[in-house]
Design a protein around this motif. Structure first.
Motif, PDB file in Angstrom:
ATOM      1  N   VAL A   1      19.170   4.615 -45.340  1.00  0.00           N
ATOM      2  CA  VAL A   1      19.722   3.787 -46.410  1.00  0.00           C
ATOM      3  C   VAL A   1      19.278   2.347 -46.186  1.00  0.00           C
ATOM      4  CG1 VAL A   1      21.816   2.993 -47.574  1.00  0.00           C
ATOM      5  CG2 VAL A   1      21.741   5.293 -46.592  1.00  0.00           C
ATOM      6  N   GLY A   2      18.529   1.838 -47.121  1.00  0.00           N
ATOM      7  CA  GLY A   2      18.202   0.420 -47.102  1.00  0.00           C
ATOM      8  C   GLY A   2      19.176  -0.328 -47.993  1.00  0.00           C
ATOM      9  N   THR A   3      19.700  -1.430 -47.518  1.00  0.00           N
ATOM     10  CA  THR A   3      20.658  -2.188 -48.328  1.00  0.00           C
ATOM     11  C   THR A   3      20.551  -3.663 -47.992  1.00  0.00           C
ATOM     12  OG1 THR A   3      22.978  -2.300 -49.052  1.00  0.00           O
ATOM     13  CG2 THR A   3      22.581  -1.972 -46.690  1.00  0.00           C
ATOM     14  N   ARG A   4      20.975  -4.494 -48.920  1.00  0.00           N
ATOM     15  CA  ARG A   4      20.963  -5.946 -48.708  1.00  0.00           C
ATOM     16  C   ARG A   4      22.193  -6.548 -49.358  1.00  0.00           C
ATOM     17  NH1 ARG A   4      19.483  -7.527 -53.802  1.00  0.00           N
ATOM     18  NH2 ARG A   4      17.986  -6.195 -54.892  1.00  0.00           N
ATOM     19  N   SER A   5      22.659  -7.615 -48.760  1.00  0.00           N
ATOM     20  CA  SER A   5      23.809  -8.364 -49.259  1.00  0.00           C
ATOM     21  C   SER A   5      25.032  -7.447 -49.363  1.00  0.00           C
ATOM     22  CB  SER A   5      23.487  -9.023 -50.601  1.00  0.00           C
ATOM     23  OG  SER A   5      24.474  -9.966 -50.945  1.00  0.00           O
ATOM     24  N   CYS A   6      26.043  -7.924 -50.079  1.00  0.00           N
ATOM     25  CA  CYS A   6      27.295  -7.193 -50.203  1.00  0.00           C
ATOM     26  C   CYS A   6      27.807  -7.343 -51.623  1.00  0.00           C
ATOM     27  CB  CYS A   6      28.322  -7.716 -49.196  1.00  0.00           C
ATOM     28  SG  CYS A   6      28.664  -9.488 -49.328  1.00  0.00           S
ATOM     29  N   THR A   7      28.893  -6.667 -51.906  1.00  0.00           N
ATOM     30  CA  THR A   7      29.489  -6.715 -53.231  1.00  0.00           C
ATOM     31  C   THR A   7      30.864  -7.379 -53.160  1.00  0.00           C
ATOM     32  OG1 THR A   7      30.691  -4.628 -53.077  1.00  0.00           O
ATOM     33  CG2 THR A   7      28.342  -4.505 -53.665  1.00  0.00           C
ATOM     34  N   ARG A   8      31.413  -7.647 -54.338  1.00  0.00           N
ATOM     35  CA  ARG A   8      32.758  -8.217 -54.372  1.00  0.00           C
ATOM     36  C   ARG A   8      33.768  -7.247 -53.756  1.00  0.00           C
ATOM     37  NH1 ARG A   8      34.267 -12.422 -57.801  1.00  0.00           N
ATOM     38  NH2 ARG A   8      36.024 -13.527 -56.865  1.00  0.00           N
ATOM     39  N   GLY A   9      33.531  -5.955 -53.938  1.00  0.00           N
ATOM     40  CA  GLY A   9      34.407  -4.982 -53.304  1.00  0.00           C
ATOM     41  C   GLY A   9      34.376  -5.071 -51.796  1.00  0.00           C
ATOM     42  N   ASP A  10      33.196  -5.345 -51.231  1.00  0.00           N
ATOM     43  CA  ASP A  10      33.073  -5.478 -49.777  1.00  0.00           C
ATOM     44  C   ASP A  10      33.824  -6.705 -49.270  1.00  0.00           C
ATOM     45  OD1 ASP A  10      31.353  -3.241 -49.727  1.00  0.00           O
ATOM     46  OD2 ASP A  10      29.613  -4.514 -50.130  1.00  0.00           O
ATOM     47  N   THR A  11      33.626  -7.839 -49.924  1.00  0.00           N
ATOM     48  CA  THR A  11      34.309  -9.052 -49.458  1.00  0.00           C
ATOM     49  C   THR A  11      35.813  -8.976 -49.711  1.00  0.00           C
ATOM     50  OG1 THR A  11      33.723 -10.185 -51.534  1.00  0.00           O
ATOM     51  CG2 THR A  11      32.289 -10.539 -49.633  1.00  0.00           C
ATOM     52  N   ASN A  12      36.219  -8.291 -50.774  1.00  0.00           N
ATOM     53  CA  ASN A  12      37.656  -8.100 -50.978  1.00  0.00           C
ATOM     54  C   ASN A  12      38.263  -7.278 -49.849  1.00  0.00           C
ATOM     55  OD1 ASN A  12      37.797  -9.556 -53.348  1.00  0.00           O
ATOM     56  ND2 ASN A  12      37.623  -7.769 -54.691  1.00  0.00           N
ATOM     57  N   ALA A  13      37.512  -6.289 -49.352  1.00  0.00           N
ATOM     58  CA  ALA A  13      38.003  -5.501 -48.220  1.00  0.00           C
ATOM     59  C   ALA A  13      38.178  -6.379 -46.987  1.00  0.00           C
ATOM     60  CB  ALA A  13      37.030  -4.353 -47.932  1.00  0.00           C
ATOM     61  N   VAL A  14      37.244  -7.300 -46.774  1.00  0.00           N
ATOM     62  CA  VAL A  14      37.348  -8.225 -45.641  1.00  0.00           C
ATOM     63  C   VAL A  14      38.569  -9.124 -45.797  1.00  0.00           C
ATOM     64  CG1 VAL A  14      36.240 -10.130 -44.435  1.00  0.00           C
ATOM     65  CG2 VAL A  14      34.869  -8.188 -45.214  1.00  0.00           C
ATOM     66  N   LEU A  15      38.747  -9.678 -46.990  1.00  0.00           N
ATOM     67  CA  LEU A  15      39.893 -10.565 -47.226  1.00  0.00           C
ATOM     68  C   LEU A  15      41.212  -9.818 -47.034  1.00  0.00           C
ATOM     69  CD1 LEU A  15      38.528 -12.520 -50.312  1.00  0.00           C
ATOM     70  CD2 LEU A  15      38.897 -13.445 -48.019  1.00  0.00           C
ATOM     71  N   ASP A  16      41.258  -8.560 -47.452  1.00  0.00           N
ATOM     72  CA  ASP A  16      42.479  -7.769 -47.252  1.00  0.00           C
ATOM     73  C   ASP A  16      42.768  -7.573 -45.764  1.00  0.00           C
ATOM     74  OD1 ASP A  16      42.860  -7.526 -49.962  1.00  0.00           O
ATOM     75  OD2 ASP A  16      42.016  -5.505 -50.109  1.00  0.00           O
ATOM     76  N   LEU A  17      41.741  -7.275 -44.987  1.00  0.00           N
ATOM     77  CA  LEU A  17      41.930  -7.094 -43.546  1.00  0.00           C
ATOM     78  C   LEU A  17      42.358  -8.389 -42.879  1.00  0.00           C
ATOM     79  CD1 LEU A  17      38.870  -4.801 -42.708  1.00  0.00           C
ATOM     80  CD2 LEU A  17      41.286  -4.180 -42.471  1.00  0.00           C
ATOM     81  N   LEU A  18      41.730  -9.503 -43.272  1.00  0.00           N
ATOM     82  CA  LEU A  18      42.115 -10.797 -42.707  1.00  0.00           C
ATOM     83  C   LEU A  18      43.540 -11.154 -43.094  1.00  0.00           C
ATOM     84  CD1 LEU A  18      38.842 -12.821 -43.411  1.00  0.00           C
ATOM     85  CD2 LEU A  18      39.689 -12.144 -41.154  1.00  0.00           C
ATOM     86  N   GLY A  19      43.884 -10.940 -44.351  1.00  0.00           N
ATOM     87  CA  GLY A  19      45.221 -11.288 -44.822  1.00  0.00           C
ATOM     88  C   GLY A  19      46.314 -10.475 -44.181  1.00  0.00           C
TER      89      GLY A  19
END
Length: 371
Positions: free
Chosen positions: A308-326
């Protein structure tokens, strides 16, 4: 006229130029952010040299956190005065990619303060290409996220990189309790992936990097997960051509690892890590490595491997990070190892390129406070 300091990228220059520019005014749907912290990406200047920055001169900086100081007439007025970060990925918001949490694949895909990847008109990029290596930045209000309580501006500025790691780990589909290899583990993306791996199925980590000493320093980041390390500098001479990394990984995991998250920018390590994998395993690559793989498609078919080649992230990915941080389940302050003043941005870029000392994550603070 109010002026601000900004670091500007010019055609043909491998350094950023500090200039005084007018503080941006918000358009109807915009906000203006007073930058408290801006993340620094090691590959930024290399992308610029390849022509990926389509508007020059420009102010780079796609990872930003700060306080909203002005809002447009059509923007959310409650954002005023809030500590926020912005999602840097511009897209049309209407195509099949944007509607399915894959906006980095949109034809209009480009990043505020960074490169353009899409093949469309890039109209939004023309309007918002200036980023956050400055005292202020103007961004579309729909890309702004309020930071959870207790999350610092420095961490907020690096949410994009954690989102990239989430994208890679999601694609890896590590089976619960499985063994995950992370290459280039001592860099920004490697350390982010180590912190996030327990949330995405990993039960055991194997960390690959150049230096045994630098790899050893990563162990505490993994929490309770068992960790083993493979230092490329300690492999036998000739490992690059005789499969030494594959053999070492198979010594540690005779049946092969369940997944590899690969951030190597060059060299044979990507192919050799893949060659060690278990039947049915996945390699996710986010390093831009141009070295050909050492096996044919038939081998991949017989081993039922996924690449799997991939680049950058999506809003769903960063929302997951913010949820974990919060929630407090994810704590990452220790990953911010270097802070530079905006006036020293070229020193920061040189240090990241040189890598003489370990640098996990680096931020630039317009108001100074180096460390």
């Amino acid at each position: 006229m109010n002026l601000m300091l900004a670091a500007r990228a010019y055609e043909g220059s491998d350094e950023l130029r500090l200039e005084k520019l007018p503080v941006p005014e918000p358009g109807p749907q915009d906000v203006v952010i007073k930058v408290a912290s801006a993340g620094l990406a090691p590959g930024m200047m290399r992308l610029k040299a390849r022509g990926a920055f389509k508007h020059l001169p420009t102010t780079p900086g796609h990872e930003v956190a700060g306080t909203v100081t002005a809002v447009g007439d059509e923007a959310d007025a409650t954002l005023l005065g809030r500590l926020v970060r912005f999602d840097s990925v511009l897209s049309c918001r209407e195509c099949r990619y944007c509607r399915t949490d894959r906006e980095q694949m949109c034809a209009e895909s480009a990043m505020i303060g960074h490169a353009a990847f899409g093949t469309g008109s890039l109209e939004l990029y023309a309007r918002y290409h200036d980023g956050g290596l400055a005292e202020y930045v103007r961004v579309p209000s729909w890309l702004v996220d309020v930071l959870p309580d207790g999350v610092s501006a420095d961490v907020g500025a690096k949410v994009h990189d954690f989102g990239n790691a989430v994208r890679a780990l999601r694609n890896a589909e590590v089976p619960e309790g499985g063994t995950l290899v992370i290459t280039a583990a001592t860099g920004t993306m490697g350390t982010a992936s180590i912190k996030l791996a327990p949330f995405y199925g990993a039960g055991r980590l194997i960390l690959v990097g150049r230096s045994a000493e630098r790899l050893e320093a990563l162990r505490p980041l993994a929490g309770d997960l068992p960790v083993e390390t493979v230092a490329l500098d300690d492999l036998d001479d000739g490992w690059e051509s005789d499969g030494g990394l594959t053999r070492r990984l198979r010594e540690l995991v005779p049946a092969g690892p369940d997944a590899v998250v690969d951030y190597l920018p060059q060299g044979p390590g990507t192919g050799q890590a893949m060659g060690s994998m278990a039947t049915g395993a996945t390699l996710v690559h986010m390093g831009g490595n141009g070295t050909p793989l050492p096996f044919d498609v038939r081998t991949m078919m017989h081993r039922c491997w996924r690449f799997v080649g991939t680049r950058s992230c999506t809003r769903g990915d960063t929302n997951a990070v913010l949820d974990l941080l919060g929630s407090g389940r994810l704590r990452v302050d220790e990953l911010i190892t270097h802070r530079f003043a905006l006036t020293d941005v070229n020193d920061a870029l040189a240090a990241m390129e040189d890598r003489t000392e370990p640098m996990w994550m680096t931020v630039v603070r317009p108001e100074g406070e180096e460390s």
